[in-house]
Enzyme design. Structure first.
Site, short mmCIF file in Angstrom:
data_model
loop_
_atom_site.label_atom_id
_atom_site.label_comp_id
_atom_site.label_asym_id
_atom_site.label_seq_id
_atom_site.Cartn_x
_atom_site.Cartn_y
_atom_site.Cartn_z
N LYS A 1 42.55 37.56 39.82
CA LYS A 1 42.70 38.67 38.89
C LYS A 1 44.18 39.05 38.81
O LYS A 1 44.85 39.18 39.83
CB LYS A 1 41.86 39.86 39.38
CG LYS A 1 41.76 41.02 38.41
CD LYS A 1 40.82 42.08 38.99
CE LYS A 1 40.69 43.27 38.06
NZ LYS A 1 39.84 44.33 38.65
N HIS B 1 45.35 41.84 37.13
CA HIS B 1 45.58 43.27 36.95
C HIS B 1 44.80 44.04 38.02
O HIS B 1 44.09 43.44 38.82
CB HIS B 1 45.13 43.73 35.55
CG HIS B 1 43.67 43.49 35.29
ND1 HIS B 1 43.16 42.25 34.95
CD2 HIS B 1 42.60 44.33 35.34
CE1 HIS B 1 41.85 42.34 34.79
NE2 HIS B 1 41.48 43.58 35.03
#
Length: 223
Positions: A107, A109
Site C-alpha cells: 500500500k 498511502h
C-alpha cells in the site's frame, strides 16, 4: 503423532460431513497427479466452519509445544486462518498472541507497506492451509527474512498428504521444507490418520474410498 486425539477426530468427521474432504474424482493436483480424494480447506467458509477449523489449529499449536511470539498468515488463505486461530488461542487456551498478515501488493498511502497487524518480529509461526510444492511458504519466508528481527520457527497446516514431492525423490514437500529451513511443520492431521479414523468409524460403508486412498499412498507416498 499417529493416534488421534478428540479434536482431530472431530476435525475429520466435520471435513467429511461438510464435503471438505471429498472422494470420487479423480482430482488433478498441482503436481499433475490424479488423486482419488481432495481436501479443500477453502470450504471452511462459514463462521461456524472457520471457528471449528481455527480451534483445531489452536489445539495443534498447544499440543506441539512450539514457542513463538507472533502468528503470520500469508495472503490470501492465511489471513482468515491466522485471525481466527489467534481468537481460538485467546478464548480456549487463555493465550493472547499477536498476529500479522500481508498484502499481495504494498500500500502506498495511509500506513503504507504490505504488512498488517502486529509487528513481524521475534519468533514467527506461520499459519497456512497446505504445503504442496512449497512455493507459498517460500514467499512467506522471504517476507519474514526481510524483517530485521524476525525468525521463522515453524509452520502449521491443515493436512499432511504424506506424498512424495516429485517422482525423483522419496521425500515429501513438507520434509524438504523442514530440511531446507531448519524448522518443523505441524499438520492438524495426516492422510494416514484420516484412513485409520475412517476405517474405525465407517468401515465397510467407506471401503472403496479407504482402499483408493491406500492405493494412492502406496503409489505416491513419501518415506
Amino acid at each position: 503423532m499417529t493416534s488421534l486425539v478428540p479434536y482431530q477426530a472431530e476435525y475429520i468427521d466435520l471435513a467429511l460431513q461438510w464435503n471438505i474432504l471429498r472422494f470420487g474424482g479423480p482430482y488433478t493436483l498441482k503436481s499433475g497427479r490424479q488423486s482419488p480424494y481432495f481436501f479443500n480447506a477453502g470450504l471452511f467458509n462459514s463462521g461456524m466452519k472457520l471457528q471449528k477449523m481455527a480451534e483445531c489449529y489452536a489445539n495443534r499449536i498447544v499440543d506441539s509445544g512450539v514457542e513463538f511470539d507472533v502468528l503470520f498468515g500469508p495472503a490470501y488463505k492465511g489471513i482468515p486462518l491466522v485471525a481466527a486461530t489467534a481468537l481460538a488461542l485467546s478464548k480456549n487456551h487463555g493465550r493472547d498472541v499477536n498476529f500479522c498478515f500481508n498484502r499481495k501488493e504494498a500500500k502506498t498511502h495511509g500506513e503504507g507497506g504490505n504488512l498488517i497487524g502486529a509487528p513481524l518480529k521475534g519468533r514467527v509461526l506461520v499459519i497456512d492451509d497446505v504445503i504442496t510444492a512449497g512455493t507459498a511458504i517460500n514467499e512467506a519466508v522471504d517476507i519474514i527474512n526481510a524483517q530485521e528481527d524476525a525468525k521463522l520457527v515453524g509452520v502449521v497446516i491443515a493436512l499432511d498428504r504424506q506424498e512424495r514431492a516429485s517422482d525423483d525423490t522419496t521425500e515429501s514437500a513438507i520434509t524438504q521444507v523442514e530440511k531446507r529451513l531448519g524448522i518443523k511443520v505441524y499438520s492438524v492431521v495426516t492422510l494416514e490418520q484420516i484412513i485409520k479414523h475412517m476405517e474405525s468409524t465407517r468401515g465397510d460403508a467407506a471401503r472403496a474410498d479407504i482402499e483408493s486412498m491406500r492405493a494412492y499412498r502406496e503409489r505416491y507416498g513419501s518415506s
